[in-house]
Design an enzyme around this catalytic site. Structure first.
Site, PDB file in Angstrom:
ATOM      1  N   CYS A  47       0.867  -1.181   0.000  1.00  0.00           N
ATOM      2  CA  CYS A  47       0.000   0.000   0.000  1.00  0.00           C
ATOM      3  C   CYS A  47       0.904   1.232   0.000  1.00  0.00           C
ATOM      4  O   CYS A  47       2.122   1.114  -0.125  1.00  0.00           O
ATOM      5  CB  CYS A  47      -0.950  -0.005   1.191  1.00  0.00           C
ATOM      6  SG  CYS A  47      -0.121  -0.095   2.798  1.00  0.00           S
ATOM      7  N   THR A  48       0.342   2.416   0.161  1.00  0.00           N
ATOM      8  CA  THR A  48       1.108   3.649  -0.002  1.00  0.00           C
ATOM      9  C   THR A  48       2.257   3.759   0.992  1.00  0.00           C
ATOM     10  O   THR A  48       3.418   3.930   0.605  1.00  0.00           O
ATOM     11  CB  THR A  48       0.192   4.877   0.138  1.00  0.00           C
ATOM     12  OG1 THR A  48      -0.919   4.733  -0.752  1.00  0.00           O
ATOM     13  CG2 THR A  48       0.944   6.156  -0.193  1.00  0.00           C
TER      14      THR A  48
END
Length: 301
Positions: free
Chosen positions: A176-177
């Protein structure tokens, strides 16, 4: 002066989280901080920007709590402010999955460094999953990663229950980010009986910071939740803008579409745009243009 953008999170028991709000808000205001910090019983999550001295001071203030002494953070730099104001908010969760019994403080997947990530996701026996939302995946992801096509992180558990099987997907790699969504996603998947769950330590942002472009398996840009919109390798500013109507990142190709009208619609939201919302967005855009003209006229020639 270049501003430092610092992002951080930590899952840790903070039963007194509400009591931390006021002193943290006061101290951040004293330091001229802009951005958002979330506090919950399960931990802290933040993205803030300011000159170097102020960022260092706030991180030291947070780490003065022994429970946050080892708080890790990531940095990037920008010439223009990425946040308009400061918010220190109390929340039920620092990242919302909606399943209270999922607790990364109890169990979490196996961390994989950016340097080890390429080898892991190149293994044909590993199922690689992008845990972010569909609009984020659209502008960039790792080669071969599955897109759960979710509109919010709350939908990720349903994707796991309906599309994945612990007996078939025996090795899973999540990313994810910045890493925080994978903490909860991996904890949830372990609860569901998946045996080998790995996740990218520091998220995409750490990977783009540390892995050079010629060795990278990342394709595209990474959406970030501030006014930079997206970043590239080395955390350099990306090329995307943002639709002011729906918030989705938009490319030059999107802006060339007949469905794009500045401040009103883009290809992502055009089909769902009601006449009422269109009228509201048009009025907002007119107000912004009037303000822009007023500011231009007031500048000395």
């Amino acid at each position: 002066m270049a501003l430092v953008v610092a992002t951080f999170y930590k899952f840790v028991k903070l039963p007194d989280f509400a009591e931390k709000q006021a002193p943290l808000l006061d101290y951040c205001n004293q330091q001229g901080i802009k951005g958002t910090i979330l506090l919950a019983e399960e931990g802290v999550n933040g993205a803030i920007a300011a000159p170097r001295q102020s960022i260092d001071a706030v991180l030291a203030f947070l780490r003065s709590d022994p429970r946050l002494a080892d708080l890790e953070h990531k940095e990037s730099f920008t010439d223009s402010p990425p946040f308009d104001r400061l918010k220190v908010r109390l929340k039920q969760e620092i990242v919302t999955l909606g399943i209270p019994e999922v607790d990364p403080n109890q169990q979490v997947g196996t961390y994989v460094s950016p340097q080890q990530w390429n080898a892991l996701i190149s293994d044909p026996d590993v199922t690689v999953i992008d845990t972010r939302n569909d609009f984020e995946v659209e502008i960039g992801s790792f080669e071969g990663a599955q897109n759960p096509q979710t509109n919010s992180f709350r939908q990720f558990p349903d994707y796991v229950r309906t599309q994945l099987d612990p007996t078939q997907h025996k090795k899973v790699a999540l990313f994810c980010t910045g890493g925080i969504r994978c903490e909860k996603a991996s904890s949830f998947m372990l609860q569901q009986g998946f045996q080998e769950v790995y996740h990218l330590r520091g998220g995409i942002l750490k990977y783009l910071e540390e892995v050079p472009p010629d060795a990278s398996l990342w394709q595209g840009e990474c959406f970030v939740f501030d006014q930079r919109i997206a970043v590239q390798h080395g955390l350099a500013p990306g090329t995307h803008d943002q639709c002011l109507s729906c918030g989705c990142p938009i490319s030059d190709a999107d802006k060339a579409s007949l469905q794009y009208q500045e401040g009103i619609s883009c290809p992502h939201c055009f089909d769902g745009l009601t006449e009422d919302k269109k009228a509201r967005q048009m009025e907002k855009q007119r107000q912004m243009e009037r303000m822009k003209d007023k500011n231009t006229a007031s500048k000395p020639s």
